[in-house]
Design an enzyme around this catalytic site. Structure first.
Site, short mmCIF file in Angstrom:
data_model
loop_
_atom_site.label_atom_id
_atom_site.label_comp_id
_atom_site.label_asym_id
_atom_site.label_seq_id
_atom_site.Cartn_x
_atom_site.Cartn_y
_atom_site.Cartn_z
N ASN A 1 74.57 20.25 -28.54
CA ASN A 1 75.96 20.34 -28.99
C ASN A 1 76.76 19.17 -28.47
O ASN A 1 76.42 18.56 -27.46
CB ASN A 1 76.58 21.66 -28.50
CG ASN A 1 77.03 21.57 -27.06
OD1 ASN A 1 78.16 21.17 -26.77
ND2 ASN A 1 76.14 21.91 -26.13
N CYS B 1 78.79 18.77 -17.99
CA CYS B 1 78.85 18.47 -19.42
C CYS B 1 78.48 17.00 -19.65
O CYS B 1 79.12 16.10 -19.12
CB CYS B 1 80.26 18.75 -19.94
SG CYS B 1 80.40 18.45 -21.69
N CYS C 1 36.60 36.39 -30.12
CA CYS C 1 36.69 35.08 -30.78
C CYS C 1 36.76 35.23 -32.29
O CYS C 1 35.98 35.96 -32.89
CB CYS C 1 35.48 34.24 -30.38
SG CYS C 1 35.40 32.65 -31.24
N CYS D 1 38.82 20.28 -26.88
CA CYS D 1 37.99 19.85 -25.76
C CYS D 1 37.15 18.63 -26.14
O CYS D 1 37.04 17.67 -25.37
CB CYS D 1 37.11 20.99 -25.30
SG CYS D 1 36.30 20.66 -23.72
N CYS E 1 32.70 21.68 -17.80
CA CYS E 1 34.04 22.28 -17.73
C CYS E 1 34.72 21.99 -16.40
O CYS E 1 34.17 22.26 -15.33
CB CYS E 1 33.93 23.79 -17.95
SG CYS E 1 35.50 24.65 -17.79
N CYS F 1 40.37 22.93 -17.12
CA CYS F 1 41.70 22.33 -17.31
C CYS F 1 42.70 23.27 -17.97
O CYS F 1 43.88 23.07 -17.90
CB CYS F 1 41.59 21.04 -18.11
SG CYS F 1 41.28 21.29 -19.87
C1 LIG Z 1 78.20 24.80 -27.71
C2 LIG Z 1 78.08 24.78 -26.24
C3 LIG Z 1 79.18 24.54 -25.44
C4 LIG Z 1 79.10 24.54 -24.08
N1 LIG Z 1 80.21 24.35 -23.37
C5 LIG Z 1 80.16 24.42 -22.01
C6 LIG Z 1 81.33 24.34 -21.23
O1 LIG Z 1 82.43 24.24 -21.75
N2 LIG Z 1 81.22 24.41 -19.91
C7 LIG Z 1 80.01 24.54 -19.28
O2 LIG Z 1 79.96 24.61 -18.04
N3 LIG Z 1 78.88 24.62 -19.98
C8 LIG Z 1 78.91 24.57 -21.34
N4 LIG Z 1 77.76 24.71 -22.07
C9 LIG Z 1 76.46 24.84 -21.35
C10 LIG Z 1 76.06 26.31 -21.16
O3 LIG Z 1 76.96 27.01 -20.37
C11 LIG Z 1 74.68 26.42 -20.50
O4 LIG Z 1 74.68 25.80 -19.26
C12 LIG Z 1 73.58 25.79 -21.32
O5 LIG Z 1 73.79 26.05 -22.68
C13 LIG Z 1 72.16 26.27 -20.91
O6 LIG Z 1 72.00 27.67 -21.11
P1 LIG Z 1 71.25 28.31 -22.40
O7 LIG Z 1 69.91 27.66 -22.47
O8 LIG Z 1 71.22 29.77 -22.15
O9 LIG Z 1 72.10 27.97 -23.58
C14 LIG Z 1 77.84 24.73 -23.46
C15 LIG Z 1 76.73 24.99 -24.22
C16 LIG Z 1 76.84 25.03 -25.60
C17 LIG Z 1 75.63 25.32 -26.45
#
Ligand SMILES: Cc1cc2nc3c(=O)[nH]c(=O)nc-3n(C[C@H](O)[C@H](O)[C@H](O)COP(=O)(O)O)c2cc1C
Ligand SMILES: Cc1cc2nc3c(=O)[nH]c(=O)nc-3n(C[C@H](O)[C@H](O)[C@H](O)COP(=O)(O)OP(=O)(O)OC[C@H]3O[C@@H](n4cnc5c(N)ncnc54)[C@H](O)[C@@H]3O)c2cc1C
Ligand code: SF4
Lengths: 434, 448
Positions: free
Chosen positions: A77, A139, A347, A357, A380, A383
């Site tokens: 996003n 962010c 299988c 493999c 083997c 892995c």
């Molecule tokens: C559209 C969108 C907007 C977000 N806005 C914020 C925000 O304003 N502040 C913040 O701390 N994290 C923001 N996040 C991050 C989420 O809080 C979170 O840390 C991140 O999405 C990982 O969690 P998830 O995998 O459950 O989505 C945003 C995530 C998304 C998808």
């Protein structure tokens, strides 16, 4: 029935499932719906300074990675912090908190890296009656260009400084939300700790471009033919988040620092895994954005049944249980020797193990004319690739060679004692085993 | 079967038993095409097996995991090319192949969960996409100056012709009937290839160029094998099975007793299905695909009762369990261990007497018990035979004997498809044989 109540920094919530600061928590309307659906708490969508709010783009702000059947594996996003006035948000927070005293409401904040700015906003948040604050140092887009968000989270000194201001001007718990867009997550966590943070939460989103449109040659999401890196989240980022959580949990310098786990939590299982690695609770964004708020019911039910099946009465019975099992590579037991075993009954003869493999690993699986696949123990190396690519669960398993038997690959007898790289003869830096 | 109109219960053989709307519904696609999303979901189920068993099971050896992966990656035209490289009639085969006994039977997901990857429908998705572009995916190689005559424009002849044309040879197909396509046009059940798909496919195939079709050109009547041998560098015989086995019982000359293949051909050629007459009570004699198709389509046209009478047990039946279930689901009554004794009626068929049979010491024998059914129309579907075989060719079990890629033993003459011995009498095997003969003809003509 297991007790899912959690007490995180003294903030109690009926279950460990909180909504992360994001669109699901951007408004009173959403948050009320979330609480009605059963969520234990929310971190309100990040608030900025008083005055004219930020603006978002007016075109698409999300990109996506799909798996089979358009299952959402990851979203990215380019949304900014809340684009609604500070006053509106504060009023709503106060109202919702008053109506839902048993649920956690933490307010996420992001203001410029100046003491005055923090000093101005903190009392106003305190007035709402919210349970705590979360500092959005994560962010990775838009706000970071303005010296906030990840731009702070990438500089440990700033983290420590801002955290200290917050502890100075605000009485309730301060959570520092970390960005994964750094080299070693322990450094920002240590800085938060040094600044007096009550907890860290992680991860925020991972800097990313999800795809490129091959007709217009614009990254997606595309705004008038141009794209910008955004933040990646959802199931795809869970392994990254788990590792970062574990690194902090086992770092002696942050030992005991509470952690709120975030990143790809989609089911009760994911939540249990984060908590086993030391998280006091979890935060969820993408799963809710993909399926709606009702999923919390599956999470509550699944977690509580699993706890019952394990005899855990309360969440603290298993929080942190996996931390001591996370170690460095050099301490792994090199005398643990396993071989793949194929269950011929199970299988289905697809041959994927063979192709994998034979082409890319150790040529340790044979294939007969009538499609019987068998492991060659003398090749083997255990892995695990065959198990990873086999479409049938438990058809291929790894079995440990009993001490005393001969490993047909090396011709040596399997030792019963633990021995690792630090004492291995091939290690130039080995310390002689005593 | 009849939702709004209701069935016209007139005795004897009559047209318009169902409303036009019911007929349209009954004869629409048996397996409707996938929407793009459905195709993506279905494609995702493929495991991309190593040395995939589905490929081994395909008589034309299409690289199935590869074309499915191409669909998965949003490349249906590439998928179609993968299919056409092996089987130029991949569009028809996608519709008519008994996949339940071929690729899909051997799919590992059939083994795993009794639910195979739907290879046939995926193949249709890809081939439809390619044919919709209106362009032909192949170009002809430089002209070789060689000419090849092909007898019969069925799947074997068309596949052979296309491959030869692609390799630069000039091909003339001599076809006895008015239209090309063979049983694709005159035999396959109408609901397997609706919307005149057979002709559209022939047109698309011919658009490679270099193939001329002479219709109403009949080997043994208007042309001779010697004549073809003299005029062309090579000859391929793909004339299918033109004759039918007779039913030597009393009353088989009564009006109303017909060959199933003629009924089906008439149905396939009918412009208006409501003009097509069908009995009120229909009995089909036989146990193969033709018997099933005649029975099902009689029912779909509005016959009140349709009985398929087969002389052996269900397990011995040529039609696959899938085809049997299809017939039963449409309301066809399947009777086993009965064989016709006599057909009776006053100036037309009205009833049929069947003798109960059993297998004694490995041989079929009448038990002495009989059963009589009302029958305005009786279809013979007890096997097709090779008709009009030119002299001089070696015959094996009533068909042309061949070795390897369709070699007849006479230099310059190849054969393939239903008219040759040892095949499975399927569209897809005919295509494989036509294609392989073409490669052998090419190697022979060019000395490679
Ligand atoms: C559209 C969108 C907007 C977000 N806005 C914020 C925000 O304003 N502040 C913040 O701390 N994290 C923001 N996040 C991050 C989420 O809080 C979170 O840390 C991140 O999405 C990982 O969690 P998830 O995998 O459950 O989505 C945003 C995530 C998304 C998808
Ligand atoms: C009723 C019915 C339903 C069937 N359903 C299916 C099905 O669902 N799936 C499947 O895979 N298979 C099915 N089959 C079998 C399939 O149709 C055949 O195996 C396939 O068509 C054989 O191809 P071919 O090219 O060998 O012969 P044909 O398709 O029979 O083509 C032979 C061509 O040669 C022409 N010809 C014949 N004699 C002469 C001559 N003397 N001179 C010039 N031209 C001549 C004919 O007019 C015809 O056009 C069905 C068959 C029948 C009868
Ligand atoms: S056998 Fe089934 S799963 Fe395997 S490649 Fe073929 S279609 Fe795909």
């Amino acid at each position: 029935m297991a007790d899912l109540t959690t007490d995180f920094l003294g903030i109690r919530s009926p279950n460990p499932f909180w909504l992360a600061s994001a669109p699901p928590t951007d408004k009173e309307y959403n948050v009320r719906r979330a609480f009605e659906a059963g969520w234990g708490g929310v971190v309100w969508k990040t608030l900025g300074e008083a005055g004219p709010p930020v603006v978002n783009v007016n075109g698409p702000r999300y990109g996506v990675i799909h798996g089979a059947d358009r299952r959402v594996l990851g979203i990215n996003n380019i949304e900014l912090i809340t684009d609604r006035p500070l006053e509106t948000n504060l009023e709503e927070i106060a109202r919702v908190k008053a109506d839902y005293p048993d649920r956690a409401i933490v307010v996420s904040l992001m203001v410029p890296c100046e003491e005055e700015a923090w000093k101005a906003i903190l009392p106003r948040v305190a007035e709402t009656g919210a349970d705590g604050i979360e500092l959005n140092f994560g962010c990775p887009h838009g706000m970071s260009e303005r010296g906030m968000g990840a731009a702070v989270g990438q500089v440990p000194e700033y983290i420590e400084m801002v955290t200290r201001w917050c502890k100075q001007y605000y009485d309730k718990p301060v959570i520092v939300k970390l960005t994964p867009n750094i080299t070693d997550i322990r450094h920002p966590a240590r800085a938060a700790h040094a600044g007096g943070a009550d907890a860290v939460s992680l991860i925020n989103t991972v800097s990313s471009i999800t795809s490129v449109n091959l007709d217009t040659f614009s990254p997606e999401p595309s705004i008038d033919g141009k794209g910008s890196h955004g933040g990646y989240c959802g199931p795809a980022v869970k392994p990254i988040a788990l590792n970062m959580v574990a690194e902090i949990a086992r770092d002696p310098r942050t030992a005991g620092l509470p952690i709120s786990g975030i990143g790809g939590v989609t089911t009760w299982r994911d939540a249990a895994e984060f908590m086993a690695l030391g998280c006091g609770n979890v935060q969820i964004c993408t799963a809710a954005m993909t399926y709606g708020f009702r999923i919390v019911q599956e999470m509550i039910d699944g977690l509580s049944r699993w706890m019952d099946s394990k005899g855990f009465e309360k969440t603290t019975d298993f929080i942190g249980r996996a931390v001591s099992n996370v170690t460095d590579w050099q301490y792994l037991n090199l005398n643990y020797i396993a071989k793949a075993r194929i269950d011929q009954e199970a299988c289905i003869k697809c041959g994927r193990c063979y192709a994998a493999c034979e082409d890319t690993s150790h040529q340790a699986i044979s294939m007969s004319a009538d499609r019987v696949f068998e492991v060659k123990d003398d090749e083997c190396v255990a892995c695990n690739l065959c198990i990873d690519v086999c479409p049938v669960e438990n058809c291929i398993t790894m079995e440990r060679l009993a001490p005393g038997t001969v490993d047909p690959r090396t011709g040596t007898v399997v030792e019963s004692d633990y021995a690792n790289w630090t004492t291995h003869p091939n290690n130039p830096a080995a310390t002689a085993a005593e | 079967m009849n939702v709004d109109g209701g069935t016209d219960r007139a005795d004897g053989i009559a047209a318009s038993r169902l409303s036009a709307a019911d007929l349209a519904r009954n004869f629409t696609d048996l397996h409707p095409p996938y929407a793009p999303h459905e195709a993506a979901v279905a494609a995702d189920r493929c495991y991309f097996c190593h040395d995939a068993p589905c490929v081994t099971a395909c008589p034309t050896e299409i690289d199935i995991p590869m074309f499915i992966r191409q669909i998965q990656t949003g490349n249906p035209l590439g998928a179609a090319q993968t299919i056409f490289d092996q089987n130029i009639l991949g569009g028809m085969c996608a519709r008519v192949c008994p996949t339940e006994t071929l690729c899909e039977q051997s799919c590992v997901r059939e083994t795993a969960e009794q639910r195979p990857v739907e290879i046939g429908r995926l193949q249709r998705f890809a081939t439809d996409a390619a044919m919709k572009t209106g362009t032909h995916p192949y170009r002809r190689a430089a002209a070789t100056g060689k000419t090849v005559a092909i007898v019969g424009a069925g799947p074997a002849g068309l596949a052979c012709a296309h491959r030869l044309a692609m390799l630069g040879h000039d091909v003339v197909i001599h076809e006895a009937r008015e239209k090309a396509g063979g049983l694709n046009e005159y035999g396959i059940a109408a609901y397997k290839a609706p919307h005149d798909f057979a002709q559209a496919e022939v047109d698309w195939l011919l658009s490679i160029g270099g193939i001329a079709i002479e219709t109403d050109s009949v080997l043994g009547r208007t042309i001779t094998l010697e004549g073809l041998q003299q005029a062309y560098d090579a000859v391929f015989l793909g004339m299918g099975l033109g004759g039918v086995n007779g039913l030597p019982v009393d009353g088989s000359d009564l009006p109303g007793v017909e060959d199933a293949v003629d009924f089906i051909a008439a149905l396939r050629q009918a412009k208006d299905l409501s003009a097509l007459a069908v009995g009120r009570n229909v009995v089909v004699i036989g146990g193969g695909m033709t018997a099933i198709d005649a029975a099902v389509q009689s029912k779909l046209l509005g016959a009140e009762t349709v009985t398929l009478a087969y002389r052996r047990s269900r397990a011995d039946m040529g039609a696959s369990p899938f085809e049997q279930d299809l017939a039963a689901s449409k309301g066809v009554h399947l009777m086993f261990n009965v064989q016709p004794l006599a057909i009776r009626g006053n100036g037309r068929a009205q009833e049929i007497v069947l003798a109960r049979t059993e297998t004694r010491d490995g041989r079929l024998a009448a038990t002495g018990e009989t059963v009589t059914l009302a029958a305005d129309q009786v279809f013979r579907a007890i096997g097709q035979t090779l008709a009009g075989l030119p002299d001089g060719l070696k015959v094996e079990a009533g068909k042309i004997a061949v070795t390897g890629p369709g070699r007849t033993g006479i230099a310059g003459i190849w054969a393939g498809g239903d008219c040759t011995a040892g095949g499975e009498d399927l569209t897809v095997t005919s295509v494989a044989q036509g294609r392989d003969a073409a490669m052998d003809i090419h190697a022979t003509l060019t000395g490679r």
